[in-house]
Scaffold this motif. Structure first.
Motif, PDB file in Angstrom:
ATOM      1  N   VAL A   1       0.867  -1.193   0.000  1.00 51.82           N
ATOM      2  CA  VAL A   1       0.000   0.000   0.000  1.00 51.82           C
ATOM      3  C   VAL A   1       0.896   1.233   0.000  1.00 51.82           C
ATOM      4  O   VAL A   1       1.724   1.418   0.874  1.00 51.82           O
ATOM      5  CB  VAL A   1      -0.929   0.019   1.242  1.00 51.82           C
ATOM      6  CG1 VAL A   1      -1.697   1.330   1.312  1.00 51.82           C
ATOM      7  CG2 VAL A   1      -1.886  -1.145   1.195  1.00 51.82           C
ATOM      8  N   ARG A   2       0.759   2.065  -1.014  1.00 49.02           N
ATOM      9  CA  ARG A   2       1.571   3.269  -1.124  1.00 49.02           C
ATOM     10  C   ARG A   2       0.773   4.464  -0.627  1.00 49.02           C
ATOM     11  O   ARG A   2      -0.418   4.563  -0.889  1.00 49.02           O
ATOM     12  CB  ARG A   2       1.965   3.519  -2.593  1.00 49.02           C
ATOM     13  CG  ARG A   2       2.774   2.398  -3.184  1.00 49.02           C
ATOM     14  CD  ARG A   2       4.190   2.451  -2.635  1.00 49.02           C
ATOM     15  NE  ARG A   2       4.936   1.242  -2.949  1.00 49.02           N
ATOM     16  CZ  ARG A   2       5.697   1.107  -4.019  1.00 49.02           C
ATOM     17  NH1 ARG A   2       5.774   2.067  -4.887  1.00 49.02           N
ATOM     18  NH2 ARG A   2       6.375   0.000  -4.209  1.00 49.02           N
ATOM     19  N   SER A   3       1.473   5.365   0.055  1.00 50.72           N
ATOM     20  CA  SER A   3       0.763   6.572   0.485  1.00 50.72           C
ATOM     21  C   SER A   3       0.589   7.493  -0.717  1.00 50.72           C
ATOM     22  O   SER A   3       1.249   7.353  -1.722  1.00 50.72           O
ATOM     23  CB  SER A   3       1.520   7.278   1.600  1.00 50.72           C
ATOM     24  OG  SER A   3       2.794   7.631   1.157  1.00 50.72           O
ATOM     25  N   MET A   4      -0.304   8.441  -0.591  1.00 47.74           N
ATOM     26  CA  MET A   4      -0.573   9.372  -1.690  1.00 47.74           C
ATOM     27  C   MET A   4      -0.399  10.799  -1.183  1.00 47.74           C
ATOM     28  O   MET A   4      -0.109  11.011  -0.003  1.00 47.74           O
ATOM     29  CB  MET A   4      -1.975   9.136  -2.217  1.00 47.74           C
ATOM     30  CG  MET A   4      -3.042   9.168  -1.170  1.00 47.74           C
ATOM     31  SD  MET A   4      -4.613   8.716  -1.903  1.00 47.74           S
ATOM     32  CE  MET A   4      -5.736   9.405  -0.725  1.00 47.74           C
ATOM     33  N   PRO A   5      -0.537  11.810  -2.043  1.00 51.34           N
ATOM     34  CA  PRO A   5      -0.230  13.173  -1.618  1.00 51.34           C
ATOM     35  C   PRO A   5      -0.985  13.636  -0.368  1.00 51.34           C
ATOM     36  O   PRO A   5      -0.546  14.540   0.299  1.00 51.34           O
ATOM     37  CB  PRO A   5      -0.638  14.010  -2.829  1.00 51.34           C
ATOM     38  CG  PRO A   5      -0.472  13.089  -3.970  1.00 51.34           C
ATOM     39  CD  PRO A   5      -0.833  11.733  -3.469  1.00 51.34           C
ATOM     40  N   GLY A   6      -2.103  13.038  -0.076  1.00 50.42           N
ATOM     41  CA  GLY A   6      -2.874  13.468   1.088  1.00 50.42           C
ATOM     42  C   GLY A   6      -2.405  12.880   2.396  1.00 50.42           C
ATOM     43  O   GLY A   6      -3.163  12.826   3.353  1.00 50.42           O
ATOM     44  N   SER A   7      -1.168  12.444   2.460  1.00 51.64           N
ATOM     45  CA  SER A   7      -0.665  11.808   3.679  1.00 51.64           C
ATOM     46  C   SER A   7      -0.523  12.848   4.789  1.00 51.64           C
ATOM     47  O   SER A   7      -0.482  14.048   4.532  1.00 51.64           O
ATOM     48  CB  SER A   7       0.683  11.159   3.393  1.00 51.64           C
ATOM     49  OG  SER A   7       1.645  12.167   3.212  1.00 51.64           O
ATOM     50  N   PRO A   8      -0.418  12.381   6.054  1.00 50.54           N
ATOM     51  CA  PRO A   8      -0.272  13.328   7.174  1.00 50.54           C
ATOM     52  C   PRO A   8       0.928  14.256   7.007  1.00 50.54           C
ATOM     53  O   PRO A   8       0.859  15.435   7.334  1.00 50.54           O
ATOM     54  CB  PRO A   8      -0.088  12.407   8.381  1.00 50.54           C
ATOM     55  CG  PRO A   8      -0.714  11.119   8.000  1.00 50.54           C
ATOM     56  CD  PRO A   8      -0.526  10.986   6.528  1.00 50.54           C
ATOM     57  N   ALA A   9       2.047  13.728   6.492  1.00 49.71           N
ATOM     58  CA  ALA A   9       3.241  14.565   6.339  1.00 49.71           C
ATOM     59  C   ALA A   9       3.004  15.666   5.305  1.00 49.71           C
ATOM     60  O   ALA A   9       3.551  16.768   5.429  1.00 49.71           O
ATOM     61  CB  ALA A   9       4.433  13.703   5.936  1.00 49.71           C
ATOM     62  N   PHE A  10       2.193  15.385   4.289  1.00 51.57           N
ATOM     63  CA  PHE A  10       1.891  16.407   3.277  1.00 51.57           C
ATOM     64  C   PHE A  10       1.087  17.549   3.912  1.00 51.57           C
ATOM     65  O   PHE A  10       1.353  18.725   3.661  1.00 51.57           O
ATOM     66  CB  PHE A  10       1.131  15.784   2.107  1.00 51.57           C
ATOM     67  CG  PHE A  10       0.811  16.770   1.016  1.00 51.57           C
ATOM     68  CD1 PHE A  10       1.809  17.246   0.187  1.00 51.57           C
ATOM     69  CD2 PHE A  10      -0.485  17.223   0.835  1.00 51.57           C
ATOM     70  CE1 PHE A  10       1.520  18.165  -0.818  1.00 51.57           C
ATOM     71  CE2 PHE A  10      -0.782  18.139  -0.164  1.00 51.57           C
ATOM     72  CZ  PHE A  10       0.217  18.603  -1.000  1.00 51.57           C
TER      73      PHE A  10
END
Lengths: 66, 284
Positions: free
Chosen positions: B141-150
């Motif tokens: 599962v890859r994170s996407m731009p809406g991740s917490p770090a973003f």
């Protein structure tokens, strides 16, 4: 102390900012954070007043310089 | 944290989050290499280290020479924003340190240069949090731009923007008014004297965490020579610096919120994968 009023106002401004951000950090919901704000502010100001009193007492006694 | 404890999340995470974060601290992107995300890792390395190297070029590596001589200890730069990029910081200390025995003139672009090296440190700290988060995601599962770090990155750039991005409009507006208001009020009180890393090395580091509002003000009005005593200079400096430090709480808040909503997204992805696999089996 010169300009005591201005310094007190600036202290209140920065206190409100610190307390608001810590309320947001502690509460997930906006309503809960805003509802807890006055109580948190009173605690914060009370704590600061206590610390000030302790520092003034220390300055007048243990750390007094004549 | 919520992902691993969520009952819907699979038991096999992508890697050890602490290892991923620590590797990233030393070398940007190394944590993602460890997680098997090489393309993202190379891009992250190029961006974060590219900004640091550009900053060193523009500042001539003289950023730490802003520190007064009596403050130039071995650990003094550890409190600078550059500490977020440990590899870059160690390289700068090894190659440039506090300069040679003879004083040299600062290049004209030194202020822009130190902004970039500091920005690289903050970006790498956010990349570390991204690596920590990605390591806890299920394998595949890859994170996407809406991740917490973003969202945290947006909050650093413009206080409140991360909250708006997450749809939390009231909180975003209040965070913006509070933090940008403190930095602006501090700058007015200090008559712009706070907008100089050379003058206020450590306070500047705090103020820098308020992101673009402070940086734009510095680029437009910063580094003016002081011709007179600024009555509320110290008060303004403290206000602006505390404003930046409070933005850390805002970044942590959006990061935590992002983590809270992600288990649902992960569960949905897992369900989609399972239904796709079931459909393929049915066709076969």
């Amino acid at each position: 102390m010169k300009d005591l009023g201005t310094h007190v106002v600036l202290f209140l401004v920065i206190s409100a900012a610190i307390v608001l951000m810590s309320a947001f950090f502690s509460e997930t919901g906006d309503r809960a954070a805003l509802r807890s704000f006055p109580k948190r502010l009173v605690y914060f100001l009370g704590g600061c007043a206590l610390l000030t009193a302790l520092m003034l007492a220390a300055e007048a006694t243990l750390a007094g310089v004549s | 944290m919520g992902i691993l404890t969520s009952p819907s999340a699979p038991a096999r995470p992508a890697g050890d989050p602490n290892v991923a974060a620590l590797l990233t601290w030393f070398v940007p992107g190394a944590g993602h290499v460890y997680l098997g995300r090489t393309t993202f890792a190379i891009l992250a390395f190029l961006v974060v280290e590219g900004i640091y190297i550009l900053g060193l070029k523009l500042s001539g590596g003289m950023g730490f020479q802003f520190l007064q001589e009596e403050l130039r200890g071995a650990l003094a730069p550890a409190l600078a924003p550059e500490a977020g990029n440990l590899g870059g910081l160690l390289y700068q200390m090894k190659v440039f340190n506090y300069g040679g025995p003879n004083p040299t003139a600062f290049p004209a672009t030194v202020h822009l240069g130190v902004m970039l090296t500091a920005a690289s440190g903050v970006l790498n700290a956010l990349l570390m949090s991204q690596a920590h988060f990605d390591a806890r995601l299920p394998r595949g599962v890859r994170s996407m731009p809406g991740s917490p770090a973003f969202a945290a990155l947006l909050t650093w750039l413009l206080p409140g923007a991360g909250h708006l991005y997450q749809g939390r409009k009231l909180r975003g507006a209040l965070v913006f008014v509070t933090i940008v208001g403190l930095v602006a009020l501090g700058t007015v009180l200090a008559e712009g004297s706070n907008l100089s890393r050379e003058r206020h090395y450590y306070y500047w580091g705090g103020q820098f965490l308020a992101g673009l509002p402070g940086l734009v003000m510095e680029l437009v009005h910063g580094h003016a020579p002081l011709a007179k005593h600024v009555v509320y200079g110290e008060a303004g400096l403290v206000l602006a610096s505390v404003g930046g430090l409070l933005n850390i709480l805002a970044m942590l808040d959006v990061y935590r919120w992002g983590e809270l909503v992600w288990p649902g997204w992960v569960a949905q992805k897992e369900a989609e994968r399972e239904s796709a696999a079931a459909a393929q089996e049915a066709v076969a």
